[in-house]
Enzyme design. Structure first.
Site, PDB file in Angstrom:
ATOM      1  N   GLU B  72       0.801  -1.220   0.000  1.00  0.00           N
ATOM      2  CA  GLU B  72       0.000   0.000   0.000  1.00  0.00           C
ATOM      3  C   GLU B  72       0.831   1.265   0.000  1.00  0.00           C
ATOM      4  O   GLU B  72       0.623   2.140  -0.812  1.00  0.00           O
ATOM      5  CB  GLU B  72      -0.948  -0.007   1.217  1.00  0.00           C
ATOM      6  CG  GLU B  72      -2.133  -0.898   0.960  1.00  0.00           C
ATOM      7  CD  GLU B  72      -3.068  -0.982   2.126  1.00  0.00           C
ATOM      8  OE1 GLU B  72      -2.631  -0.708   3.262  1.00  0.00           O
ATOM      9  OE2 GLU B  72      -4.233  -1.339   1.916  1.00  0.00           O
ATOM     10  N   GLU B 312     -11.257  18.471  38.421  1.00  0.00           N
ATOM     11  CA  GLU B 312     -12.269  19.507  38.548  1.00  0.00           C
ATOM     12  C   GLU B 312     -11.688  20.899  38.702  1.00  0.00           C
ATOM     13  O   GLU B 312     -12.282  21.857  38.275  1.00  0.00           O
ATOM     14  CB  GLU B 312     -13.184  19.204  39.756  1.00  0.00           C
ATOM     15  CG  GLU B 312     -14.267  18.224  39.406  1.00  0.00           C
ATOM     16  CD  GLU B 312     -15.095  17.821  40.600  1.00  0.00           C
ATOM     17  OE1 GLU B 312     -14.609  18.005  41.729  1.00  0.00           O
ATOM     18  OE2 GLU B 312     -16.193  17.303  40.394  1.00  0.00           O
TER      19      GLU B 312
END
Lengths: 99, 560
Positions: B72, B312
């Site tokens: 490829e 947080e």
């Protein structure tokens, strides 16, 4: 390369046929090609037969995957035919040989 | 005897180590040596990379030269693509350790006329193998041939021949294939002739993509059968086995303090075991982060390297907030014992989070880790995924003997547990502390209790704690008539108690006084009686004297 058709008549055809050793298909391909060339090109052609089992570098250079492979290097366009060339009509059509 | 028997039966299937992180573990040593392995999967799941890594690691780590036959990508592209992952193909090629052959089959250039075979390919491959004595071969992706050539019957036969030929050659081969509709590969052929089949998969669930790997078949060997997530990062592919196969890590009996005054006493041993993992769960605003920071602070004070993962808050925010209750994290950062890493959980998939953790742990070598909170990760993956990630995380941390503290945010439900994160982690953790709101009579108080603590006795009480400018403090247990009292109840109970104490005191004083008064009255009575008695006695004496006088007088008269 518009005038490629003209060149066909003047300069001869150049072929490279890739085969492996003494395989049956390779034998057929050589036979079939010789027959076609003798009939349509008379002696106006060059044929190089490469046995890639001995010369494997060439297989790399020409990107050979299938055997037998016929490459028409001259005149342009370059054509690649794989198979033992037993399909006579198709070969003639691809090589643009019809008389 | 039995032991001996099993030992004699042990046969080690010859395998080639893949050099890919984690893959050797789940294949029990690598790909089958001298046999073809199929790696199939859709576009972009890392087939080429995996096979390239196999070749390159073979060369660099096991000195096994390799041939890469690409159908490829051109050789140059391939070189460039894997260069970004730190593999220098050019050098390996120059050292005659690696051959990259790009096989180009252009349908438009090739015509077919008659019978043919793929001897050309075989010869090229054979030549490449022989010229560097390669033991590893990759064919990527062989089925491109089907796109380039017409005669399917020949191709299928030749493909089959190729696998047998590779086997006869004795090379460990990887053949990659694209995934078919119903079969593993487009042609449905390779998976039957391969000795090992690995499927790679690339799935997007809730906008987060995860790559996964699964061993479908492995002739002659046991293997992990699960789907294993894997990652492609700057170092290539790494597979993260879902669970470590053994639970045989060393354990420590060292006790480390929680850093929260009063909390240590709730554990009979006075703290956590080193290398244990602790979950602090609770609803919003129950001071989970505060407890976590206290622990971080405590560990840093003891020069234990600590990483704080905050999902947080930003580091600055965390530092500021903790400063307000008297915990100075900044000095630890300056000293180099503490690192705070903040990121949004949605920044990347769970696996990437895990990998980041892994990398940081490798680099920083901490002894303590805090993850605040793990429940946020659930936004990124499903419950199962989070659980599997946490299992692997905990395994990894246990293996490194790192003490972990997780916090987990609960949803406020009537049952107040279990929640998602708790459910998925609680069985894995060693210590589970819950902080709770205790609401009532118009106020909210915080309580802390230990749900479980593996390997140590612990208090069963719900302890109230307060957070002031000076920090966090566990209050003494105040027992009321209906149990433990908190907040204003505690205060009112205190006042009541004080009042009743005072009342009691007054009562005693009053009683004392009364007795005194009574005594006085008694004494007065006694005096009065005595006076009466005295006066009566006096009267009697007078009477007696009068009598005597009268008798004297009468006797005198008689004499006369």
């Amino acid at each position: 390369m518009d005038n490629s058709a003209d060149e066909t008549s003047t300069a001869g055809h150049k072929f490279i046929l890739f085969v492996t050793g003494m395989s049956v298909k390779s034998g057929h391909a050589i036979e079939n090609l010789r027959r076609i060339c003798d009939k349509y090109l008379q002696n106006n052609y060059e044929l190089e037969i490469v046995d890639i089992s001995r010369d494997s570098e060439k297989a790399l250079v020409h990107q050979i995957v299938a055997i037998p492979t016929l490459i028409k290097t001259h005149p342009a366009p370059r054509r690649i035919i794989i198979g033992d060339l037993s399909d006579n009509e198709k070969v003639l059509k691809i090589l643009n040989l019809s008389e | 005897m039995a032991y001996k028997k099993t030992k004699s039966q042990q046969f080690i299937f010859p395998k080639s180590p893949t050099g890919i992180d984690g893959l050797d573990e789940i294949t029990n040593g690598g790909f089958p040596k001298g046999r073809p392995t199929l790696i199939c999967g859709g576009a972009g799941c890392g087939k080429t990379l995996l096979s390239m890594q196999f070749l390159i690691k073979g060369i660099t780590e096991h000195n096994e030269p390799g041939v890469f036959m690409s159908f490829e990508e051109p050789s140059d592209d391939l070189t460039l693509n894997v260069k970004s992952l730190g593999f220098d193909i050019e050098k390996l090629k120059a050292d005659k350790k690696l051959i990259v052959d790009h096989v180009r089959v252009e349908r438009s250039e090739i015509e077919e006329a008659g019978e043919y075979d793929l001897d050309g390919l075989f010869i090229r491959l054979g030549h490449a193998i022989d010229s560097i004595k390669a033991t590893r071969v990759v064919l990527d992706t062989i089925e491109s041939l089907f796109g380039g050539l017409d005669n399917q019957a020949i191709l299928r036969a030749e493909l089959r021949r190729l696998f047998h030929w590779l086997k006869a050659k004795g090379v460990t081969a990887i053949v990659t294939g694209e995934r078919g509709e119903a079969t593993l590969t487009r042609q449905g052929l390779e998976e039957y002739v391969s000795d090992c089949v690995i499927v790679l998969d690339h799935r997007v669930i809730d906008q987060v993509s995860t790559r996964r790997l699964r061993i479908v078949k492995y002739r002659g060997s046991t293997h992990g059968t699960n789907e294993y997530p894997f990652l492609i990062d700057a170092d290539g592919i790494s597979v993260l086995p879902i669970t470590s196969l053994k639970l045989d890590n060393d354990v420590s009996s060292d006790i480390i303090s929680t850093g929260v005054p009063g909390l240590d006493e709730m554990f009979h041993s006075g703290g956590f075991y080193r290398g244990s993992n602790t979950l602090i769960s609770g609803t919003a605003g129950t001071a989970k982060t505060t407890i976590a920071s206290y622990f971080a602070n405590e560990q840093c004070n003891k020069n234990e390297k600590t990483i704080y993962f905050a999902f947080e808050e930003s580091p600055q925010q965390l530092i500021r907030n903790m400063k307000s209750i008297g915990v100075d994290l900044e000095k630890h950062i300056k000293k180099g014992t503490l690192q705070i890493h903040s990121s949004r959980p949605s920044l990347n998939g769970l696996e990437l989070h895990l990998l980041t953790l892994r990398k940081l742990i490798k680099e920083f070598q901490p002894t303590t880790i805090i993850i605040d909170p793990i429940s946020n990760l659930i936004t990124v993956g499903s419950q199962d995924e989070v659980r599997s990630m946490l299992v692997r995380l905990i395994d990894m941390l246990k293996a490194n003997n790192i003490t972990v503290l997780f916090t987990s945010l609960n949803k406020r439900t009537d049952k107040f547990r279990p929640d998602l994160a708790e459910e998925s982690v609680s069985s894995l953790v060693d210590i589970w502390i819950t902080v709770r709101d205790m609401e009532g009579i118009g106020e909210r108080n915080r309580g802390i209790f230990i749900v479980k603590a593996r390997g140590m006795g612990h208090s069963n009480q719900v302890r109230e704690f307060v957070i002031t400018d000076q920090g966090m403090e566990l209050l003494d247990v105040e027992l009321g008539p209906k149990g433990i009292l908190t907040g204003s109840e505690r205060q009112s109970h205190r006042i009541e108690k004080k009042m009743s104490d005072m009342k009691h005191q007054n009562e005693i004083i009053r009683k004392d006084r009364e007795i005194e008064r009574k005594r006085k009255a008694l004494e007065a009575n006694i005096e009065a009686l005595r006076n009466e008695f005295e006066s009566a006695e006096e009267e009697l004496n007078i009477l007696k004297a009068t009598e005597e006088l009268y008798a004297k007088l009468t006797s005198k008269k008689k004499k006369e």
